[in-house]
Write a protein that holds these residues in place. Structure first.
Motif, PDB file in Angstrom:
ATOM      1  N   VAL A  21      25.651  44.861  34.092  1.00  0.00           N
ATOM      2  CA  VAL A  21      26.957  45.192  34.660  1.00  0.00           C
ATOM      3  C   VAL A  21      27.655  43.917  35.127  1.00  0.00           C
ATOM      4  O   VAL A  21      28.832  43.696  34.832  1.00  0.00           O
ATOM      5  N   VAL A  22      26.939  43.074  35.835  1.00  0.00           N
ATOM      6  CA  VAL A  22      27.521  41.821  36.323  1.00  0.00           C
ATOM      7  C   VAL A  22      27.949  40.939  35.156  1.00  0.00           C
ATOM      8  O   VAL A  22      29.038  40.354  35.164  1.00  0.00           O
ATOM      9  N   ARG A  23      27.111  40.863  34.116  1.00  0.00           N
ATOM     10  CA  ARG A  23      27.447  40.062  32.945  1.00  0.00           C
ATOM     11  C   ARG A  23      28.746  40.540  32.312  1.00  0.00           C
ATOM     12  O   ARG A  23      29.623  39.743  31.988  1.00  0.00           O
ATOM     13  N   ARG A  24      28.881  41.865  32.188  1.00  0.00           N
ATOM     14  CA  ARG A  24      30.093  42.421  31.582  1.00  0.00           C
ATOM     15  C   ARG A  24      31.322  42.155  32.447  1.00  0.00           C
ATOM     16  O   ARG A  24      32.399  41.840  31.935  1.00  0.00           O
ATOM     17  N   LEU A  25      31.168  42.273  33.761  1.00  0.00           N
ATOM     18  CA  LEU A  25      32.303  41.999  34.649  1.00  0.00           C
ATOM     19  C   LEU A  25      32.708  40.527  34.581  1.00  0.00           C
ATOM     20  O   LEU A  25      33.896  40.206  34.561  1.00  0.00           O
ATOM     21  N   GLU A  26      31.720  39.639  34.567  1.00  0.00           N
ATOM     22  CA  GLU A  26      32.022  38.210  34.518  1.00  0.00           C
ATOM     23  C   GLU A  26      32.639  37.796  33.189  1.00  0.00           C
ATOM     24  O   GLU A  26      33.453  36.877  33.141  1.00  0.00           O
ATOM     25  N   ALA A  27      32.270  38.486  32.115  1.00  0.00           N
ATOM     26  CA  ALA A  27      32.794  38.147  30.796  1.00  0.00           C
ATOM     27  C   ALA A  27      34.262  38.518  30.667  1.00  0.00           C
ATOM     28  O   ALA A  27      34.997  37.908  29.886  1.00  0.00           O
ATOM     29  N   GLY A  28      34.700  39.496  31.452  1.00  0.00           N
ATOM     30  CA  GLY A  28      36.090  39.924  31.380  1.00  0.00           C
ATOM     31  C   GLY A  28      36.361  40.716  30.117  1.00  0.00           C
ATOM     32  O   GLY A  28      35.449  41.185  29.434  1.00  0.00           O
ATOM     33  N   GLY A  29      37.613  40.900  29.815  1.00  0.00           N
ATOM     34  CA  GLY A  29      37.990  41.610  28.610  1.00  0.00           C
ATOM     35  C   GLY A  29      37.934  43.123  28.737  1.00  0.00           C
ATOM     36  O   GLY A  29      38.056  43.824  27.744  1.00  0.00           O
ATOM     37  N   LEU A  32      41.310  47.549  33.597  1.00  0.00           N
ATOM     38  CA  LEU A  32      41.137  47.745  35.035  1.00  0.00           C
ATOM     39  C   LEU A  32      40.249  48.948  35.299  1.00  0.00           C
ATOM     40  O   LEU A  32      39.332  48.885  36.131  1.00  0.00           O
ATOM     41  N   GLU A  33      40.489  50.031  34.573  1.00  0.00           N
ATOM     42  CA  GLU A  33      39.692  51.253  34.765  1.00  0.00           C
ATOM     43  C   GLU A  33      38.212  51.005  34.437  1.00  0.00           C
ATOM     44  O   GLU A  33      37.323  51.433  35.169  1.00  0.00           O
ATOM     45  N   GLU A  34      37.958  50.285  33.344  1.00  0.00           N
ATOM     46  CA  GLU A  34      36.577  49.966  32.972  1.00  0.00           C
ATOM     47  C   GLU A  34      35.929  49.060  34.019  1.00  0.00           C
ATOM     48  O   GLU A  34      34.767  49.253  34.384  1.00  0.00           O
TER      49      GLU A  34
END
Length: 80
Positions: A21-29, A32-34
């Motif tokens: 989850v943290v990796r996906r948040l840091e990667a961006g893209g 806002l809802e996701e």
């Protein structure tokens, strides 16, 4: 996932999912809802991890207290 399912997660499972989850948040893209959904899931997973760690700490404290309460435990500790 619901709270009941989260309770069934082991520490390692929750930790690994939280890392993802943290990796996906840091990667961006993400939208806002996701991002908000990921953040909420991360909070849930962090709580699961915290409960596991608190439980482990309580077990360690109980084992240490039990060992200290045994007759002769102090004498055995002095010999080590």
């Amino acid at each position: 996932m619901s709270g009941n399912v989260d309770e069934a997660l082991g520490y390692e499972q929750a930790r690994d999912e939280l890392i993802e989850v943290v990796r996906r948040l840091e990667a961006g893209g993400t939208t806002l809802e996701e991002s908000l959904a990921l953040w909420e899931r991360g909070e849930e997973l962090a709580k699961v991890c915290r409960r596991w760690l608190e439980g482990a700490r309580a077990r360690l404290d109980a084992a240490l207290a039990e060992g200290a309460a045994e007759p002769g435990a102090e004498a055995r500790a002095d010999q080590e």
